[in-house]
Design an enzyme around this catalytic site. Structure first.
Site, PDB file in Angstrom:
ATOM      1  CG  ASP A 117      -8.842  -7.124 -21.817  1.00  0.00           C
ATOM      2  OD1 ASP A 117      -9.580  -8.160 -21.983  1.00  0.00           O
ATOM      3  OD2 ASP A 117     -10.065  -6.586 -22.624  1.00  0.00           O
ATOM      4  CG  HIS A 162      -1.637   0.920   0.781  1.00  0.00           C
ATOM      5  ND1 HIS A 162      -2.182   1.843   0.378  1.00  0.00           N
ATOM      6  CD2 HIS A 162      -3.242   0.773   1.627  1.00  0.00           C
ATOM      7  CE1 HIS A 162      -3.405   2.464   0.495  1.00  0.00           C
ATOM      8  NE2 HIS A 162      -4.379   1.919   0.765  1.00  0.00           N
TER       9      HIS A 162
END
Length: 444
Positions: free
Chosen positions: A390, A151
Site C-alpha cells: 500500500d 528467488h
C-alpha cells in the site's frame, strides 16, 4: 497494449534520514535453502486504482526500504570462499517508469498473456539487479507495479515482507517489524549429521543428458500445439463446497482438510482428467512447503531468505480420477505432513555435507522444463500477505503472477475481495485447457 518506457534508472539505498551508511561492502553466504530453489527472477503484477502517490514518492520509499533490506540492493556472485553469496554493496535496484496512453480497463488483459510481460522489467536475460520494479501509469490514473525479485534471496513470504516495508516507507511510516538477516549462520548441520530421507531423488538429481524425454513422447505431449494460460475464478461458495466434499468422509475425530488441500486436490483430479490420463500413468504434484513454522525452533516470519522445501503427493492417474476428491486431499495432506522438522533438518545435513558438490547434483527446481505432464507444480499464495502493499491509496485490486507458460504450472491466488474466493492461473495445452474449462466446476 503499447507501453512506453519513460525512464530506467538505478535506485540506491538512501541514508539521508540519519541512518548510518555501512563503512564497506561484505559478502553473505546463501543458505542451503537459497541454493536449492529456482535461480531466477520471479515477477508479480499489482494493479492500483487512483489516487496513488507520484512516482517520485514511490521511488523515495524504495530507496528507504533498501536501507533496511540491503540484500535487495546487492548482487549475487561467488564470495571469497568460492560459495554462492550476496554482496552487500548498495549497488541498487532497477526502477523503470512507463506509461500507457489508454485506460487500464481496456489495456490490462483479462487473463494472462504475453502482454503482461510488458508491465515489468525483462527477467529472461539474467538481469544483474536482484530487485527490479516498473511503474506503469495509465490514462485513467491507475497504476500497475511490476515487481521482479531474484528467488535465491527471498521466498514468497520474505518478498511480501519487503513489499510491505516499501509501502510503509512510501507512506513515511516506520518499517516494522524489522527483518531478520542471518541466512549465513541460521541453518547449521547437526554433529554428527543425520540424513534420514532420500534427498538425492527429491530436492536434487543428477544432471540430465541432452536427450528427448522418452516419457513425454510416449504420453504424446510432444505433438501438442500451444500452451495457454487461463485464469479461473473460484467463488467463495464453490471453495466452500469443495472443502465440504473433500472432508465429508473423515471421521469426527479428524479436522477437515484445509482450503489449499481441498482446492489443490480438486484441480489435480480435474487437470488429470482433462489431460486424458488413465490407469498405468503415475502423476505427482510439486507443492511448496514453508518451513518457518515447521522447524524447531521456528524460523521467524520476518526472516529474509528462503525456508521452503517441497512435498510430492503421487497417485496412479486412473485411481486419482475414479476415486472421490477426499482421496486426493488425503494424499496431499500426508505428503505435506511428512515435510516436518526432521525432514528439514535431514535436508540441511545432506546439503551442508559436500555431497552435492562431490556428486555434481543439481536442484530439481528447474524452470527450463517446458512440459510437466503428467505432473503439476502448484504455487499457493493463499497465506502470503502480498495484498499488504500500500503506497497510500489503498491496497491493490489485482494481484497476479506474470505470464508463465510452463505446461502444468498452477498458481493459487487469494482474491482481493478478501471473502474466501480465489483465482487459479493454470497453464495447459490448448485442447486440455478447453476440457478443463468444461469440467472444472464439477465436484465429484
Amino acid at each position: 497494449m503499447k507501453v512506453r518506457i519513460e525512464s530506467s534508472k538505478i535506485v540506491k539505498p538512501s541514508y539521508e534520514d540519519g541512518s548510518e551508511a555501512p563503512a564497506h561492502a561484505r559478502w553473505v553466504t546463501l543458505s542451503v535453502f537459497d541454493k536449492v530453489t529456482y535461480g531466477e527472477h520471479v515477477a508479480i503484477i499489482f494493479a492500483f486504482r487512483p489516487p496513488s502517490p507520484p512516482n517520485g514518492e514511490v521511488e523515495l520509499g524504495l530507496a528507504k526500504a533498501l536501507t533496511l533490506y540491503r540484500e535487495c540492493a546487492g548482487r549475487i556472485g561467488e564470495g571469497p570462499d568460492r560459495r554462492r553469496s550476496v554482496l552487500l554493496n548498495d549497488a541498487g535496484a532497477r526502477f523503470v517508469e512507463a506509461t500507457v496512453d489508454a485506460p487500464l480497463a481496456v489495456s490490462l488483459p483479462s487473463g494472462p498473456s504475453p502482454e503482461v510481460r510488458r508491465l515489468h522489467p525483462r527477467i529472461d536475460d539474467g538481469p544483474v539487479e536482484l530487485v527490479q520494479v516498473q511503474l506503469t501509469r495509465f490514462s485513467c490514473g491507475s497504476l500497475v507495479v511490476g515487481f521482479a525479485g531474484h528467488h535465491q534471496i527471498a521466498d514468497g513470504q520474505a518478498t511480501a515482507n519487503f513489499l510491505s516495508a516499501w509501502g510503509l516507507a512510501t507512506r513515511r511510516l516506520p518499517m516494522s517489524p524489522a527483518p531478520v538477516f542471518d541466512r549465513g549462520t541460521r541453518f547449521v548441520p547437526r554433529e554428527p549429521p543425520l540424513v534420514e530421507f532420500p534427498h538425492r531423488q527429491v530436492e536434487y538429481r543428477a544432471k540430465k543428458r541432452n536427450v528427448v524425454d522418452e516419457e513425454e513422447v510416449e504420453l504424446g505431449v510432444a505433438g501438442h500445439d500451444k500452451v495457454k494460460v487461463h485464469r479461473m475464478y473460484l467463488s467463495k461458495e464453490f471453495v466452500a463446497r469443495v472443502k465440504a466434499r473433500a472432508s465429508s468422509g473423515l471421521p469426527p475425530s479428524r479436522r477437515g482438510y484445509t482450503t489449499f488441500q481441498s482446492v489443490a486436490a480438486h484441480l489435480w483430479r480435474a487437470i488429470t482428467a482433462a489431460r486424458g490420463l488413465g490407469a498405468g500413468v503415475s502423476t505427482q504434484v510439486r507443492i511448496s512447503v514453508n518451513g518457518r513454522t515447521r522447524m524447531r525452533p521456528p524460523v521467524p516470519r520476518d526472516y529474509f531468505g528462503n525456508v521452503v522445501l517441497w512435498a510430492f503427493p503421487r497417485c496412479d492417474a486412473g485411481d486419482l480420477v475414479s476415486r472421490p476428491v477426499g482421496h486426493a486431499a488425503e494424499l496431499i495432506y500426508r505428503a505435506i505432513a511428512d515435510v516436518d522438522d526432521a525432514y528439514f533438518r535431514s535436508f540441511v545435513d545432506l546439503a551442508s555435507s559436500g555431497v552435492v558438490e562431490a556428486e555434481g547434483l543439481v536442484p530439481t527446481a528447474d524452470s527450463e522444463q517446458a512440459v510437466l505432464c503428467p505432473d503439476l507444480e502448484v504455487d499457493a499464495w493463499l497465506g502470503i500477505n502480498f495484498h499488504d502493499l500500500d503506497f497510500g491509496g489503498g491496497g491493490p485490486f489485482r494481484v497476479m503472477p506474470t505470464y508463465y507458460p510452463m505446461e502444468g504450472s498452477l498458481f493459487l491466488v487469494p482474491s482481493t475481495l478478501d471473502d474466501g474466493s480465489m483465482e487459479a492461473y493454470v497453464a495447459l495445452f490448448d485442447d486440455h485447457l478447453e476440457e478443463l474449462k468444461r469440467i472444472c466446476h464439477k465436484i465429484t
